[in-house]
Design an enzyme around this catalytic site. Structure first.
Site, PDB file in Angstrom:
ATOM      1  N   HIS A  70       0.939  -1.212   0.010  1.00 12.46           N
ATOM      2  CA  HIS A  70       0.020   0.086  -0.061  1.00 12.46           C
ATOM      3  C   HIS A  70       0.945   1.082   0.140  1.00 12.46           C
ATOM      4  CE1 HIS A  70      -2.743   3.205   1.223  1.00 12.46           C
ATOM      5  NE2 HIS A  70      -2.183   3.409   2.262  1.00 12.46           N
ATOM      6  N   ASP A  99       6.976  22.144 -25.907  1.00 15.48           N
ATOM      7  CA  ASP A  99       7.017  20.776 -25.544  1.00 15.48           C
ATOM      8  C   ASP A  99       8.083  20.685 -24.390  1.00 15.48           C
ATOM      9  OD1 ASP A  99       6.914  17.928 -25.253  1.00 15.48           O
ATOM     10  OD2 ASP A  99       6.129  17.834 -27.324  1.00 15.48           O
ATOM     11  N   TRP A 135       6.819   0.118   4.102  1.00 12.39           N
ATOM     12  CA  TRP A 135       7.446   0.943   2.827  1.00 12.39           C
ATOM     13  C   TRP A 135       8.814   1.494   3.277  1.00 12.39           C
ATOM     14  CZ3 TRP A 135       8.404   6.292   1.748  1.00 12.39           C
ATOM     15  CH2 TRP A 135       8.098   7.012   2.698  1.00 12.39           C
ATOM     16  N   SER A 163      13.410   6.186 -13.318  1.00 11.68           N
ATOM     17  CA  SER A 163      12.297   7.099 -14.019  1.00 11.68           C
ATOM     18  C   SER A 163      12.160   8.209 -13.361  1.00 11.68           C
ATOM     19  CB  SER A 163      11.132   6.346 -14.016  1.00 11.68           C
ATOM     20  OG  SER A 163       9.847   7.189 -14.127  1.00 11.68           O
ATOM     21  N   SER A 164      12.408   8.475 -12.128  1.00 18.60           N
ATOM     22  CA  SER A 164      12.169   9.782 -11.546  1.00 18.60           C
ATOM     23  C   SER A 164      13.187  10.802 -12.091  1.00 18.60           C
ATOM     24  CB  SER A 164      12.038   9.601 -10.073  1.00 18.60           C
ATOM     25  OG  SER A 164      11.200   9.105  -9.592  1.00 18.60           O
ATOM     26  N   HIS A 247      12.968  11.855   3.968  1.00 12.44           N
ATOM     27  CA  HIS A 247      12.338  12.897   4.405  1.00 12.44           C
ATOM     28  C   HIS A 247      12.405  14.087   3.303  1.00 12.44           C
ATOM     29  CE1 HIS A 247      10.502  15.974   6.766  1.00 12.44           C
ATOM     30  NE2 HIS A 247      11.282  16.906   5.978  1.00 12.44           N
ATOM     31  N   GLU A 249      11.772  13.233   0.270  1.00 13.19           N
ATOM     32  CA  GLU A 249      10.902  12.599  -0.651  1.00 13.19           C
ATOM     33  C   GLU A 249       9.457  13.109  -0.052  1.00 13.19           C
ATOM     34  OE1 GLU A 249      10.484  10.448  -2.915  1.00 13.19           O
ATOM     35  OE2 GLU A 249       8.207   9.993  -2.683  1.00 13.19           O
ATOM     36  N   TYR A 251       8.693  16.061   0.965  1.00 12.32           N
ATOM     37  CA  TYR A 251       8.655  17.377   0.306  1.00 12.32           C
ATOM     38  C   TYR A 251       8.590  16.964  -1.054  1.00 12.32           C
ATOM     39  CZ  TYR A 251       8.722  19.080   4.861  1.00 12.32           C
ATOM     40  OH  TYR A 251       8.040  19.394   5.938  1.00 12.32           O
ATOM     41  N   SER A 262      -1.561  26.911  -5.044  1.00  5.18           N
ATOM     42  CA  SER A 262      -1.241  28.328  -5.334  1.00  5.18           C
ATOM     43  C   SER A 262      -1.427  28.777  -6.820  1.00  5.18           C
ATOM     44  CB  SER A 262       0.221  28.452  -5.379  1.00  5.18           C
ATOM     45  OG  SER A 262       0.609  28.080  -3.827  1.00  5.18           O
ATOM     46  N   HIS A 296      14.734  13.052  12.348  1.00  4.94           N
ATOM     47  CA  HIS A 296      13.522  13.182  13.210  1.00  4.94           C
ATOM     48  C   HIS A 296      12.627  11.839  13.170  1.00  4.94           C
ATOM     49  CE1 HIS A 296      11.303  15.593   9.948  1.00  4.94           C
ATOM     50  NE2 HIS A 296      10.959  14.325   9.819  1.00  4.94           N
ATOM     51  N   HIS A 297      12.912  11.235  12.084  1.00  7.23           N
ATOM     52  CA  HIS A 297      12.123   9.660  11.965  1.00  7.23           C
ATOM     53  C   HIS A 297      12.907   8.737  12.843  1.00  7.23           C
ATOM     54  CE1 HIS A 297       9.668  10.988   8.602  1.00  7.23           C
ATOM     55  NE2 HIS A 297      10.762  11.778   8.261  1.00  7.23           N
ATOM     56  N   THR A 322       6.510  26.702   6.283  1.00  8.39           N
ATOM     57  CA  THR A 322       5.463  26.113   6.271  1.00  8.39           C
ATOM     58  C   THR A 322       4.406  27.065   6.637  1.00  8.39           C
ATOM     59  OG1 THR A 322       6.680  23.979   6.689  1.00  8.39           O
ATOM     60  CG2 THR A 322       4.207  24.178   6.354  1.00  8.39           C
ATOM     61  N   LYS A 325       3.518  29.639   3.996  1.00 13.62           N
ATOM     62  CA  LYS A 325       2.850  29.361   2.935  1.00 13.62           C
ATOM     63  C   LYS A 325       1.251  29.502   3.393  1.00 13.62           C
ATOM     64  CE  LYS A 325       5.565  27.039   0.045  1.00 13.62           C
ATOM     65  NZ  LYS A 325       5.153  27.361  -1.470  1.00 13.62           N
ATOM     66  N   ARG A 444       1.633   1.266  15.314  1.00 17.53           N
ATOM     67  CA  ARG A 444       1.355   1.066  13.978  1.00 17.53           C
ATOM     68  C   ARG A 444       1.487  -0.239  13.415  1.00 17.53           C
ATOM     69  NH1 ARG A 444       5.841   4.772  10.840  1.00 17.53           N
ATOM     70  NH2 ARG A 444       4.402   4.211   8.856  1.00 17.53           N
TER      71      ARG A 444
HETATM   72  C1  HEM Z   1       5.502  21.122   9.430  1.00 18.05           C
HETATM   73  C2  HEM Z   1       5.832  20.357   8.770  1.00 18.05           C
HETATM   74  C3  HEM Z   1       6.338  18.995   9.085  1.00 18.05           C
HETATM   75  C4  HEM Z   1       6.917  18.356  10.534  1.00 18.05           C
HETATM   76  C5  HEM Z   1       7.520  19.447  11.414  1.00 18.05           C
HETATM   77  C6  HEM Z   1       6.920  17.037  10.291  1.00 18.05           C
HETATM   78  C7  HEM Z   1       7.505  16.259  11.218  1.00 18.05           C
HETATM   79  C8  HEM Z   1       7.648  14.666  11.412  1.00 18.05           C
HETATM   80  C9  HEM Z   1       8.201  13.998  12.080  1.00 18.05           C
HETATM   81  C10 HEM Z   1       8.931  14.594  13.511  1.00 18.05           C
HETATM   82  C11 HEM Z   1       7.996  12.790  11.738  1.00 18.05           C
HETATM   83  C12 HEM Z   1       8.386  11.412  12.442  1.00 18.05           C
HETATM   84  C13 HEM Z   1       7.433  10.839  13.355  1.00 18.05           C
HETATM   85  C14 HEM Z   1       7.684   9.437  13.826  1.00 18.05           C
HETATM   86  O1  HEM Z   1       7.783   8.548  13.096  1.00 18.05           O
HETATM   87  O2  HEM Z   1       7.616   9.556  15.367  1.00 18.05           O
HETATM   88  C15 HEM Z   1       7.228  12.905  10.498  1.00 18.05           C
HETATM   89  C16 HEM Z   1       6.591  11.433   9.981  1.00 18.05           C
HETATM   90  C17 HEM Z   1       6.122  11.592   8.690  1.00 18.05           C
HETATM   91  N1  HEM Z   1       5.811  12.726   8.046  1.00 18.05           N
HETATM   92 FE1  HEM Z   1       6.100  14.715   8.789  1.00 18.05          FE
HETATM   93  N2  HEM Z   1       6.315  16.620   9.294  1.00 18.05           N
HETATM   94  C18 HEM Z   1       6.027  17.594   8.260  1.00 18.05           C
HETATM   95  C19 HEM Z   1       5.107  17.646   7.237  1.00 18.05           C
HETATM   96  C20 HEM Z   1       5.063  16.578   6.447  1.00 18.05           C
HETATM   97  C21 HEM Z   1       4.610  16.641   5.211  1.00 18.05           C
HETATM   98  C22 HEM Z   1       4.594  17.795   4.154  1.00 18.05           C
HETATM   99  C23 HEM Z   1       4.873  15.335   4.586  1.00 18.05           C
HETATM  100  C24 HEM Z   1       4.362  14.734   3.263  1.00 18.05           C
HETATM  101  C25 HEM Z   1       3.712  15.207   2.324  1.00 18.05           C
HETATM  102  C26 HEM Z   1       5.027  14.513   5.756  1.00 18.05           C
HETATM  103  C27 HEM Z   1       5.211  13.187   5.557  1.00 18.05           C
HETATM  104  C28 HEM Z   1       5.594  12.447   6.758  1.00 18.05           C
HETATM  105  C29 HEM Z   1       5.660  10.732   6.653  1.00 18.05           C
HETATM  106  C30 HEM Z   1       5.478  10.028   5.296  1.00 18.05           C
HETATM  107  C31 HEM Z   1       5.793  10.208   7.935  1.00 18.05           C
HETATM  108  C32 HEM Z   1       6.081   9.030   8.450  1.00 18.05           C
HETATM  109  C33 HEM Z   1       6.877   8.206   7.804  1.00 18.05           C
HETATM  110  C34 HEM Z   1       6.789   6.833   8.243  1.00 18.05           C
HETATM  111  O3  HEM Z   1       7.580   6.709   9.334  1.00 18.05           O
HETATM  112  O4  HEM Z   1       6.352   5.899   7.333  1.00 18.05           O
HETATM  113  N3  HEM Z   1       5.421  15.290   6.517  1.00 18.05           N
HETATM  114  N4  HEM Z   1       6.755  13.917  10.374  1.00 18.05           N
HETATM  115 CU   LIG Z   2      10.206  13.615   8.009  1.00 18.36          CU
END
Ligand code: HEM
Ligand SMILES: [Cu+2]
Lengths: 526, 381
Positions: A70, A99, A135, A163-164, A247, A249, A251, A262, A296-297, A322, A325, A444
């Protein structure tokens, strides 16, 4: 120039050999929609199993394959290619180019995708099943402890990266070289800006992901120990490399979405985008910061406290651009003349829900608190607010916004609005309760859970089915529009819309801007 | 200002207070179903406070932003016949909403840093426990300067029938174990967290501890529970098939109770040592072996040895063949499969018993007895 108006070739070869940015864009969009349905099906299986405590439908191994696929299919198959498709269609039309700069490579970067996903999905039928390490595929679960499908998976990731990278190089080359005379950087529509920055992010981090999976391949087949302590390696190294890609990614996923809203919010506010310059700078600073926050992950892996502090401060900083914006979008709406057609509804939905996701992001950035949030459903809720209500909502808005221009027919507005409201309610019903169960301690990626989480999980599953079903309405609306929608010919489909794409005929002809347009002040930043 | 900030902030305050009080109320009880729980440690309370502050800040900012937005959606509708304004930039405003959030974050970073430093202060622990993650169970080992080291495995004790929906689910469904970790109250306990196979993560929300268990590395983390009670948690890092089925139960008891418990455990450990040197009858081995089988082998090999995830035991070539090979599989496992190396998990008496049991149950009838000394010798090679 104007005298060789050749149209598309006929039959299958049109699609196989096309180098036309609109054809390729269309293929990307349809392909990503198919992946959206496939990834959605996996999600439905997950939510069906989690409907009640106890194991009902699938066994834990299959459940893990579902969560893994998924995530992979949605990120790499649905969201990313959909925005590449949008870039293909819109960037040349927005900057007044005939083009993309590298049309043959464009064809190739699309056509390697479908076989790759076919291969990835086929691992479901292998002995040992599809990849099941999530994933994020942390080693050593994804290496020493993985089934034979891991080798196919590694190959798939390599091809997706290829591809990307090709897609991004194409976008960079197009934006840097093919702007119509007078289209200076600071006159480009924001969608073009966000994609330019995204493309640089992609070129920078896809090779890092390729490095990660190559090390996996070596560990699995060639006896190295990159990720195994027994041989002098380190499993945590995998996480550093993965998140150095991962990370940025996230963004990569959200920046083009920022670009889309926008464009749309000013159009339906009938007022220019507030703070164009600051939007560009904010996007650039987000992109820069995205390179220095990856760990931070990994707050719980046991980093030294100095590292922990560095990544906490850097992550908190991301909230600043952020926020800028969000404030700019709201100020764009302020004292406009607002109307609420479907694209605007989805953009407002984006704005509200993405902001909530930003807040939970800020909460997650506080390292001590993250010790409780991490790997719980709170994180699941966070990233679905930013990725589904963020990226997918904005993509949905984009399709409604530009579809009339693409096919010269208007979609059914009532059906569009219905789609929005069902999606909005379904989405929130699915993911809002996940904040609660996460805070209350539900981890999770588990196929079964303790009884105190039962009510919210059932709610979540019902919401997911509603959200899933509403996408069928969307598909129906799109097809009905293409086949029999009300014909429109006005160039400016939306009265408030600005930008070069609204100066070409409707439907957009096969070739546009064979002679570069004149850019006057009115066409600058949409 | 372009916004009528005052009026809006008043409007916004109502819902904010409401939401916050819902959360606060919910958190008043022991374990909340909708919010983080402060738990039973000082650090946990600090984390909880950080969580509530940042949630509060977010809620206030959110209410303001959404307030302005909905005001606009309502009053600046085209259908009301408004003419759109044309302003589209203001450097002052941009600077303001860059600087103000920055300082809010700075204010937030101070308590966050303090708490983090406290969490990282692993010194002066009064008790050390090694926590090792296995697919899919936890092993606890108490380090003692004086007296016997105590160590045991902690397995999920929820019956398979409850999971398969053939039996009614108990109150602590999936959050119960055969042998909980026992800790003394008001004592700084340091955990040395590691793993044997893949990465796991040891998480007990009420003790405010979550730390990854990484094979080949040792992470330090500590807790100090201030209240007796039973605290439950789960593995938090995806670790394969039964990731959802390796809970953690911690029994925090008074210091006296803990001392008594430890004494009993140490006596048991000493007894095992003695047993190692003994010779057992077939009956003795069968009785002990059945119990060991049921906790360790049954999940994969079936209640009747009929197999499942693992191979069948009933009539199998291994269980009715060469003893050395049978022992080898039990002790070293089969790499690349779900069959783990149990040599480090079971003591030699239990290993001898369960091998004997497999060779003489489910219709197998080898009639041989395997003694602890055989296991010992096999391990020595
Ligand atoms: C203000 C902006 C953001 C902050 C400060 C932030 C912060 C964080 C932090 C600290 C985590 C880790 C949490 C953990 O696993 O304990 C996290 C996870 C995640 N964030 Fe954000 N985030 C922000 C915006 C975004 C945006 C814009 C996206 C994507 C469109 C995003 C996608 C994700 C994803 C996919 C994960 C989890 C990945 C995983 O463990 O599977 N975040 N974020
Ligand atoms: Cu992140």
């Amino acid at each position: 120039m104007g005298d060789h108006h050749h149209g598309p070739a006929k039959g299958l070869s049109r699609w196989l050999f096309t180098t036309n940015h609109k054809d390729i864009g269309t293929m990307y969009l349809w392909f990503s929609f198919c992946m959206f349905i496939l990834g959605g099906t996996f999600a439905m299986i997950i939510r069906a199993e989690l409907f009640q405590p106890g194991m009902q439908l699938v066994d834990p191994e299959f459940f893990n394959q579902m969560t893994t696929l998924h995530g992979l299919v949605m990120v790499f198959g649905a969201i990313m290619p959909s925005f590449v498709g949008l870039a293909n269609w819109m960037i040349p039309m927005m900057i007044g180019a005939p083009d993309m700069a590298l049309p043959r490579m464009n064809n190739w970067s699309f056509w390697i995708l479908p076989p790759t996903f076919l291969l990835l999905a086929s691992t479901l039928f292998m002995e040992g099943g599809a990849p099941q390490a999530g994933w994020t595929f942390y080693a050593p679960l994804s290496t020493t402890y993985a089934g034979p499908s891991v080798t196919y998976f590694i190959f798939c990731i390599h091809v997706l990266g290829l591809s990307s990278i090709m897609g991004s190089i194409n976008i960079i080359a197009t934006v840097m070289n093919m702007r119509a005379p007078g289209m200076t950087y600071m006159k480009m529509p924001l969608f073009v800006w966000t994609w330019l920055i995204t493309a640089f992010l992609l070129v920078a981090v896809m090779p890092v992901l390729a490095g990660a999976v190559t090390m996996m391949l070596m560990d699995v087949h060639f006896g190295t120990s990159f990720f195994s302590a027994a041989g002098g390696g380190d499993p945590v190294l995998f996480q550093h490399v993965f998140w150095f890609f991962g990370h940025p990614e996230v963004y990569i996923i959200i920046l083009p979405a920022f670009g889309v809203v926008s464009q749309i919010i000013p159009a339906f506010s009938r007022k220019p985008l507030f703070g164009y310059d600051s939007m560009v700078y904010a996007t650039a600073s987000i992109a820069f910061l995205s390179f220095i926050v990856w760990a931070h992950h990994m707050y719980t892996v046991g980093m030294p406290v100095s590292g922990e502090l560095f990544f906490m401060y850097a992550t908190m900083l991301i909230a600043v651009p952020t926020g800028v914006k969000v404030f700019n979008w709201v100020s764009t709406m302020w004292r406009g003349a607002l109307s609420f057609e479907t694209p605007m509804l989805f953009s407002i939905g984006f704005l509200v829900l993405f902001t909530i996701g930003g807040f939970t992001g800020l909460m997650l950035s506080i390292a001590p608190a993250d010790f409780q949030y991490h790997d719980s459903y709170f994180v699941v809720a966070h990233f679905h607010y930013v990725m589904v209500a963020g990226a997918v909502f904005s993509m949905t808005a984009a399709v409604y916004y530009w579809l009339p221009k693409w096919c010269g027919r208007m979609y059914n507005e009532t059906m569009g609005k219905t789609h929005f409201w069902i999606s909005f309610i379904g989405f929130n019903l699915t993911f809002f309760p996940q904040h609660f169960v996460g805070l209350a301690g539900m981890p999770r990626r588990i196929p079964d859970y303790a009884l105190q989480f039962a009510d919210f999980n059932m709610m979540s599953s019902i919401g997911a089915f509603i959200y899933g079903a509403s996408q069928i309405l969307w598909l129906y609306n799109i097809i009905a529009t293409i086949v029999s929608g009300e014909k429109i010919t006005r160039e400016k489909v939306w009265d408030g819309a600005e930008g070069l794409e609204w100066t070409v005929p409707t439907p957009a002809p096969y070739h546009t801007f064979e002679t570069p347009p004149k850019i006057d002040a009115a066409h600058a930043h949409s | 200002m372009i916004f009528k900030a005052k009026r809006l902030s008043k409007l916004a305050l109502g819902p904010v207070l409401l939401l916050m009080s819902v959360f606060a109320l919910a958190a008043g009880g022991e374990v909340s179903e909708v919010n983080m729980s402060p738990g039973v440690t000082e650090v946990g309370h600090k984390i909880y406070d950080l969580h509530m502050i940042i949630l509060g800040i977010s809620t206030v900012i959110g209410a303001l932003v959404f307030g302005v937005m909905f005001y606009s959606i309502y009053y600046h509708r085209k259908s009301r016949g408004v003419t759109p304004a044309t302003f589209h930039e203001s450097t002052k405003v941009e600077i303001a909403w860059t600087i103000v959030p920055f300082f809010i974050l700075l204010a937030m970073a101070v308590p966050a840093t303090k708490t983090l430093l406290e969490i990282y202060d692993n010194d002066n622990a009064e008790l050390d426990v090694i926590v090792t993650g296995y697919q899919w169970k936890w092993k606890y080992e108490y380090l003692n300067e004086n007296g016997e080291n105590v160590s045991f495995f902690s397995n999920l004790s929820t019956p398979q029938g409850e999971i398969d929906n053939t039996e009614a689910k108990g109150e602590y469904y999936l959050l119960e174990v055969d042998e909980p970790l026992v800790l003394p109250v008001d004592t700084k306990v340091r955990f040395l967290v590691t793993a044997n196979d893949v990465i796991h993560s040891w998480w007990v929300p009420q003790l405010a501890v979550k730390r990854d268990a990484i094979p080949g590395f040792i992470n330090e983390v500590w807790t100090k529970a201030t209240k007796e009670g039973v605290y439950r948690g789960q593995c938090a890092e995806l670790c394969g098939r039964n990731h959802g089925f390796m809970p953690i139960v911690v029994n925090v008891v008074s210091k006296e109770e803990y001392r008594d418990w430890l004494a009993v455990k140490q006596k048991e450990a000493a007894e095992i040592k003695e047993l190692m040197a003994q010779t057992f009858t077939l009956d003795e081995l069968m009785t002990r072996g059945e119990a060991v089988y049921n906790t360790n082998c049954l999940a994969c090999h079936g209640a009747q040895g009929e197999g499942g995830v693992g191979a069948a035991i009933a009539g199998s070539a291994v269980a009715t063949g060469d003893v050395g090979h049978h022992l080898d599989i039990g002790i070293n496992g089969v790499p690349g499969t779900a069959m783990q190396a149990f040599g480090g998990q079971l003591n030699d008496v239990d290993m001898a018993a369960v091998i004997t049991y497999q060779r003489n149950a489910f219709g197998n009838n080898m009639g041989d007895t395997i003694q602890p000394i055989d296991v010992y010798n096999h391990k020595k090679g």
